[in-house]
Design a protein around this motif. Structure first.
Motif, PDB file in Angstrom:
ATOM      1  N   TYR A 207       0.856  -1.176   0.000  1.00 50.21           N
ATOM      2  CA  TYR A 207       0.000   0.000   0.000  1.00 50.21           C
ATOM      3  C   TYR A 207       0.895   1.230   0.000  1.00 50.21           C
ATOM      4  CZ  TYR A 207      -3.839  -3.044   1.519  1.00 50.21           C
ATOM      5  OH  TYR A 207      -4.788  -4.022   1.616  1.00 50.21           O
ATOM      6  N   PRO A 208       0.405   2.330  -0.545  1.00 47.64           N
ATOM      7  CA  PRO A 208       1.201   3.552  -0.450  1.00 47.64           C
ATOM      8  C   PRO A 208       1.324   3.969   1.009  1.00 47.64           C
ATOM      9  CG  PRO A 208      -1.010   4.024  -1.279  1.00 47.64           C
ATOM     10  CD  PRO A 208      -0.882   2.541  -1.202  1.00 47.64           C
ATOM     11  N   THR A 209       2.407   4.610   1.324  1.00 47.00           N
ATOM     12  CA  THR A 209       2.591   5.120   2.674  1.00 47.00           C
ATOM     13  C   THR A 209       1.966   6.512   2.764  1.00 47.00           C
ATOM     14  OG1 THR A 209       4.690   6.203   2.180  1.00 47.00           O
ATOM     15  CG2 THR A 209       4.776   3.872   2.905  1.00 47.00           C
ATOM     16  N   ALA A 210       1.730   6.964   3.981  1.00 47.02           N
ATOM     17  CA  ALA A 210       1.220   8.314   4.175  1.00 47.02           C
ATOM     18  C   ALA A 210       2.202   9.334   3.592  1.00 47.02           C
ATOM     19  CB  ALA A 210       0.972   8.578   5.658  1.00 47.02           C
ATOM     20  N   LYS A 211       3.485   9.057   3.705  1.00 39.57           N
ATOM     21  CA  LYS A 211       4.509   9.965   3.151  1.00 39.57           C
ATOM     22  C   LYS A 211       4.404  10.039   1.636  1.00 39.57           C
ATOM     23  CE  LYS A 211       8.643  12.158   3.218  1.00 39.57           C
ATOM     24  NZ  LYS A 211       8.549  13.111   2.155  1.00 39.57           N
ATOM     25  N   GLU A 212       4.187   8.901   0.976  1.00 35.82           N
ATOM     26  CA  GLU A 212       4.029   8.899  -0.485  1.00 35.82           C
ATOM     27  C   GLU A 212       2.791   9.693  -0.895  1.00 35.82           C
ATOM     28  OE1 GLU A 212       5.936   4.654  -1.877  1.00 35.82           O
ATOM     29  OE2 GLU A 212       4.006   4.608  -0.825  1.00 35.82           O
ATOM     30  N   VAL A 213       1.717   9.519  -0.160  1.00 34.70           N
ATOM     31  CA  VAL A 213       0.484  10.259  -0.457  1.00 34.70           C
ATOM     32  C   VAL A 213       0.705  11.747  -0.223  1.00 34.70           C
ATOM     33  CG1 VAL A 213      -1.929  10.596   0.199  1.00 34.70           C
ATOM     34  CG2 VAL A 213      -0.996   8.269   0.029  1.00 34.70           C
ATOM     35  N   LEU A 214       1.339  12.094   0.887  1.00 31.42           N
ATOM     36  CA  LEU A 214       1.617  13.500   1.184  1.00 31.42           C
ATOM     37  C   LEU A 214       2.473  14.126   0.092  1.00 31.42           C
ATOM     38  CD1 LEU A 214       1.541  15.960   3.081  1.00 31.42           C
ATOM     39  CD2 LEU A 214       3.562  15.007   4.211  1.00 31.42           C
ATOM     40  N   ASP A 215       3.525  13.453  -0.311  1.00 31.43           N
ATOM     41  CA  ASP A 215       4.401  13.990  -1.364  1.00 31.43           C
ATOM     42  C   ASP A 215       3.626  14.233  -2.650  1.00 31.43           C
ATOM     43  OD1 ASP A 215       6.523  13.905   0.401  1.00 31.43           O
ATOM     44  OD2 ASP A 215       7.421  12.091  -0.464  1.00 31.43           O
ATOM     45  N   ARG A 216       2.767  13.287  -3.014  1.00 32.53           N
ATOM     46  CA  ARG A 216       1.972  13.434  -4.237  1.00 32.53           C
ATOM     47  C   ARG A 216       0.979  14.581  -4.087  1.00 32.53           C
ATOM     48  NH1 ARG A 216       1.642  13.635  -9.443  1.00 32.53           N
ATOM     49  NH2 ARG A 216      -0.277  12.799 -10.292  1.00 32.53           N
ATOM     50  N   TYR A 217       0.348  14.673  -2.933  1.00 30.09           N
ATOM     51  CA  TYR A 217      -0.574  15.782  -2.680  1.00 30.09           C
ATOM     52  C   TYR A 217       0.150  17.124  -2.828  1.00 30.09           C
ATOM     53  CZ  TYR A 217      -3.034  19.383  -0.144  1.00 30.09           C
ATOM     54  OH  TYR A 217      -3.603  20.583   0.191  1.00 30.09           O
ATOM     55  N   LEU A 218       1.339  17.235  -2.252  1.00 27.51           N
ATOM     56  CA  LEU A 218       2.078  18.494  -2.317  1.00 27.51           C
ATOM     57  C   LEU A 218       2.470  18.851  -3.745  1.00 27.51           C
ATOM     58  CD1 LEU A 218       4.276  18.145   0.895  1.00 27.51           C
ATOM     59  CD2 LEU A 218       2.244  19.594   0.569  1.00 27.51           C
ATOM     60  N   GLU A 219       2.672  17.840  -4.590  1.00 21.29           N
ATOM     61  CA  GLU A 219       2.957  18.095  -6.012  1.00 21.29           C
ATOM     62  C   GLU A 219       1.754  18.733  -6.702  1.00 21.29           C
ATOM     63  OE1 GLU A 219       4.070  14.572  -8.182  1.00 21.29           O
ATOM     64  OE2 GLU A 219       5.550  14.002  -6.681  1.00 21.29           O
ATOM     65  N   LEU A 220       0.552  18.329  -6.310  1.00 23.46           N
ATOM     66  CA  LEU A 220      -0.666  18.731  -7.011  1.00 23.46           C
ATOM     67  C   LEU A 220      -1.447  19.840  -6.321  1.00 23.46           C
ATOM     68  CD1 LEU A 220      -1.985  15.134  -7.813  1.00 23.46           C
ATOM     69  CD2 LEU A 220      -0.684  16.646  -9.326  1.00 23.46           C
ATOM     70  N   ALA A 221      -1.110  20.174  -5.094  1.00 20.53           N
ATOM     71  CA  ALA A 221      -1.912  21.094  -4.286  1.00 20.53           C
ATOM     72  C   ALA A 221      -1.972  22.490  -4.888  1.00 20.53           C
ATOM     73  CB  ALA A 221      -1.338  21.165  -2.871  1.00 20.53           C
ATOM     74  N   THR A 222      -3.146  23.079  -4.709  1.00 24.68           N
ATOM     75  CA  THR A 222      -3.336  24.478  -5.082  1.00 24.68           C
ATOM     76  C   THR A 222      -3.938  25.199  -3.874  1.00 24.68           C
ATOM     77  OG1 THR A 222      -5.604  24.246  -5.893  1.00 24.68           O
ATOM     78  CG2 THR A 222      -3.818  23.815  -7.476  1.00 24.68           C
ATOM     79  N   ASP A 223      -3.910  26.508  -3.901  1.00 20.99           N
ATOM     80  CA  ASP A 223      -4.456  27.295  -2.790  1.00 20.99           C
ATOM     81  C   ASP A 223      -5.965  27.148  -2.667  1.00 20.99           C
ATOM     82  OD1 ASP A 223      -1.947  28.219  -2.118  1.00 20.99           O
ATOM     83  OD2 ASP A 223      -2.133  30.058  -3.285  1.00 20.99           O
ATOM     84  N   ASP A 224      -6.631  26.742  -3.745  1.00 21.69           N
ATOM     85  CA  ASP A 224      -8.087  26.643  -3.748  1.00 21.69           C
ATOM     86  C   ASP A 224      -8.605  25.276  -3.312  1.00 21.69           C
ATOM     87  OD1 ASP A 224      -8.238  29.252  -4.719  1.00 21.69           O
ATOM     88  OD2 ASP A 224      -8.126  28.574  -6.800  1.00 21.69           O
ATOM     89  N   ASP A 225      -7.702  24.374  -2.954  1.00 18.62           N
ATOM     90  CA  ASP A 225      -8.096  23.001  -2.628  1.00 18.62           C
ATOM     91  C   ASP A 225      -8.922  22.901  -1.360  1.00 18.62           C
ATOM     92  OD1 ASP A 225      -6.881  21.733  -4.761  1.00 18.62           O
ATOM     93  OD2 ASP A 225      -5.070  21.204  -3.664  1.00 18.62           O
ATOM     94  N   ASP A 226      -9.909  22.029  -1.404  1.00 15.18           N
ATOM     95  CA  ASP A 226     -10.516  21.481  -0.191  1.00 15.18           C
ATOM     96  C   ASP A 226      -9.528  20.387   0.188  1.00 15.18           C
ATOM     97  OD1 ASP A 226     -11.745  19.644   1.528  1.00 15.18           O
ATOM     98  OD2 ASP A 226     -13.720  19.951   0.636  1.00 15.18           O
ATOM     99  N   ILE A 227      -8.737  20.600   1.205  1.00 10.50           N
ATOM    100  CA  ILE A 227      -7.596  19.729   1.495  1.00 10.50           C
ATOM    101  C   ILE A 227      -8.031  18.287   1.716  1.00 10.50           C
ATOM    102  CG2 ILE A 227      -5.691  19.286   3.091  1.00 10.50           C
ATOM    103  CD1 ILE A 227      -5.517  22.348   3.469  1.00 10.50           C
TER     104      ILE A 227
END
Length: 88
Positions: A15-35
């Protein structure tokens, strides 16, 4: 309840780790996101890989146990990532 064999199988899957998910989220995140929703969307990128895995996602309509007694991998990952982001 899951058997020991099912538990062992679940614990050996990659399974992906929380760190892998976090890293991917940070790559795609925008200021308008519902986190919360954005983190869950990132986790959904692994859906195809685990489509037949009953622990990856537990459909509430098909759950064999009371929902309060279980948490699927996707929800656990979302909770861990939100905690890492300081959101509870």
């Amino acid at each position: 309840m899951e058997t020991r064999a099912e538990d062992a199988a679940r614990n050996t899957k990659k399974y992906p780790t929380a760190k892998e998910v976090l890293d991917r989220y940070l790559e795609l995140a925008t200021d308008d996101d519902d986190i919360d929703a954005a983190v869950y969307d990132v986790i959904c990128e692994w859906d195809e890989q685990f489509k037949d895995d009953k622990f990856w996602f537990i459909d509430p309509d098909e759950a064999e146990f009371p929902l309060s007694a279980l948490q699927d991998v996707k929800d656990r990952l979302r909770d861990e990532v939100l905690e890492m982001l300081g959101i509870e």
